[in-house]
Design a protein around this motif. Structure first.
Motif, PDB file in Angstrom:
ATOM      1  N   THR A 121      -4.451  -0.526  -7.925  1.00  0.00           N
ATOM      2  CA  THR A 121      -5.772   0.006  -7.612  1.00  0.00           C
ATOM      3  C   THR A 121      -5.532   1.257  -6.788  1.00  0.00           C
ATOM      4  OG1 THR A 121      -6.733  -2.213  -7.567  1.00  0.00           O
ATOM      5  CG2 THR A 121      -7.980  -0.451  -6.469  1.00  0.00           C
ATOM      6  N   SER A 122      -6.186   2.362  -7.167  1.00  0.00           N
ATOM      7  CA  SER A 122      -5.941   3.615  -6.453  1.00  0.00           C
ATOM      8  C   SER A 122      -7.252   4.309  -6.125  1.00  0.00           C
ATOM      9  CB  SER A 122      -5.035   4.532  -7.269  1.00  0.00           C
ATOM     10  OG  SER A 122      -5.631   4.866  -8.499  1.00  0.00           O
ATOM     11  N   TRP A 123      -7.208   5.122  -5.084  1.00  0.00           N
ATOM     12  CA  TRP A 123      -8.373   5.894  -4.666  1.00  0.00           C
ATOM     13  C   TRP A 123      -7.919   7.095  -3.848  1.00  0.00           C
ATOM     14  CZ3 TRP A 123      -6.995   1.128  -2.810  1.00  0.00           C
ATOM     15  CH2 TRP A 123      -6.702   1.030  -1.452  1.00  0.00           C
ATOM     16  N   PRO A 153       0.450   5.975 -10.089  1.00  0.00           N
ATOM     17  CA  PRO A 153      -0.280   4.771 -10.509  1.00  0.00           C
ATOM     18  C   PRO A 153      -0.085   4.455 -11.989  1.00  0.00           C
ATOM     19  CG  PRO A 153      -1.706   6.174  -9.203  1.00  0.00           C
ATOM     20  CD  PRO A 153      -0.442   6.947  -9.456  1.00  0.00           C
ATOM     21  N   ARG A 201       1.690   1.140 -13.543  1.00  0.00           N
ATOM     22  CA  ARG A 201       0.965   0.289 -14.505  1.00  0.00           C
ATOM     23  C   ARG A 201       1.766   0.107 -15.789  1.00  0.00           C
ATOM     24  NH1 ARG A 201      -3.804   3.700 -12.843  1.00  0.00           N
ATOM     25  NH2 ARG A 201      -4.818   2.444 -11.229  1.00  0.00           N
ATOM     26  N   GLN A 208       0.867  -1.181   0.000  1.00  0.00           N
ATOM     27  CA  GLN A 208       0.000   0.000   0.000  1.00  0.00           C
ATOM     28  C   GLN A 208       0.898   1.223   0.000  1.00  0.00           C
ATOM     29  OE1 GLN A 208      -2.583   0.869   3.448  1.00  0.00           O
ATOM     30  NE2 GLN A 208      -4.229   0.975   1.936  1.00  0.00           N
ATOM     31  N   GLY A 267      -0.115  -4.233 -11.345  1.00  0.00           N
ATOM     32  CA  GLY A 267      -1.544  -3.997 -11.191  1.00  0.00           C
ATOM     33  C   GLY A 267      -1.732  -3.035 -10.032  1.00  0.00           C
ATOM     34  N   GLY A 304      -9.712 -10.347 -10.011  1.00  0.00           N
ATOM     35  CA  GLY A 304      -8.884  -9.191 -10.305  1.00  0.00           C
ATOM     36  C   GLY A 304      -7.788  -9.442 -11.318  1.00  0.00           C
ATOM     37  N   PHE A 305      -6.950  -8.435 -11.442  1.00  0.00           N
ATOM     38  CA  PHE A 305      -5.847  -8.386 -12.411  1.00  0.00           C
ATOM     39  C   PHE A 305      -4.917  -9.597 -12.304  1.00  0.00           C
ATOM     40  CE2 PHE A 305      -1.413  -6.992 -13.084  1.00  0.00           C
ATOM     41  CZ  PHE A 305      -1.474  -6.625 -14.422  1.00  0.00           C
ATOM     42  N   MET A 330      -2.697   3.815  -3.059  1.00  0.00           N
ATOM     43  CA  MET A 330      -2.566   2.789  -4.088  1.00  0.00           C
ATOM     44  C   MET A 330      -2.327   1.447  -3.424  1.00  0.00           C
ATOM     45  SD  MET A 330      -0.008   4.975  -6.405  1.00  0.00           S
ATOM     46  CE  MET A 330       0.311   6.039  -5.023  1.00  0.00           C
ATOM     47  N   GLN A 331      -2.868   0.421  -4.023  1.00  0.00           N
ATOM     48  CA  GLN A 331      -2.618  -0.935  -3.550  1.00  0.00           C
ATOM     49  C   GLN A 331      -2.055  -1.729  -4.719  1.00  0.00           C
ATOM     50  OE1 GLN A 331      -5.344  -2.463  -0.664  1.00  0.00           O
ATOM     51  NE2 GLN A 331      -5.444  -4.391  -1.768  1.00  0.00           N
TER      52      GLN A 331
END
Length: 173
Positions: free
Chosen positions: A115-117, A104, A108, A93, A113, A165-166, A129-130
């Protein structure tokens, strides 16, 4: 009388035994039970050989000291072997102080892979980001993060299992 070949054999056998034990335990925890079961047979065979040597030569305290020394060295070498094998995955994380960070996208582009928020931190908006990464590639990921976002807050942990998932498309899980 001290027998250096005997002491060396006891140390070497115990290094092999405890290293095998350590690897078997780690494989069991990671769910690789078939490999762990095979390794356990080898482990017990090595253990019995070493124990037999010590029990036949208990009159010499140097033999028991060699057994103890080999045990400690086996723990060390078993751990080092596991580090080199780097089995499994890490979830990393990454938290950066700019919600508009291009990190991110750059990760990529490097094949990770991500995942962000957006999140609210103590001092304002953050981007979280994870990233799921194979342990053997974790060092490279950490170096990349340090280079691209030197002030990032990074936490990693080992997931027990994952689904969807990815990554599942790549790993066949």
């Amino acid at each position: 009388m001290i027998s250096l070949p005997l002491i060396g054999s006891i140390i070497a056998i115990n290094i092999a035994y405890v290293s095998t034990f350590t690897l078997r335990l780690i494989l069991t925890i990671k769910g690789r039970t078939w490999v762990a079961a095979f390794l356990s047979m080898l482990e017990v065979f090595i253990y019995l050989m070493g124990l037999n040597l010590v029990l036949q030569n208990m009159s010499n305290p140097f033999n028991m000291a060699a057994y103890c020394l080999g045990f400690g060295m086996g723990v060390y070498f078993g751990s080092r072997i596991e580090e080199k094998l780097a089995l499994g995955y890490l979830v990393v994380q990454v938290i950066v102080d700019s919600p508009q960070s291009s990190l991110p996208l750059k990760l990529r582009e490097l094949g990770y892979g991500v995942t962000s928020w957006s999140a609210d931190g103590r001092d304002g908006q953050r981007l979280v980001m994870q990233v799921l990464v194979r342990r053997k590639n974790a060092g490279r990921l950490m170096d990349t993060i340090a280079e691209l976002a030197p002030k990032a807050f990074v936490i990693s942990h080992e997931p027990k299992n994952f689904k969807g998932g990815f990554w599942t498309k790549l790993t066949g899980k």
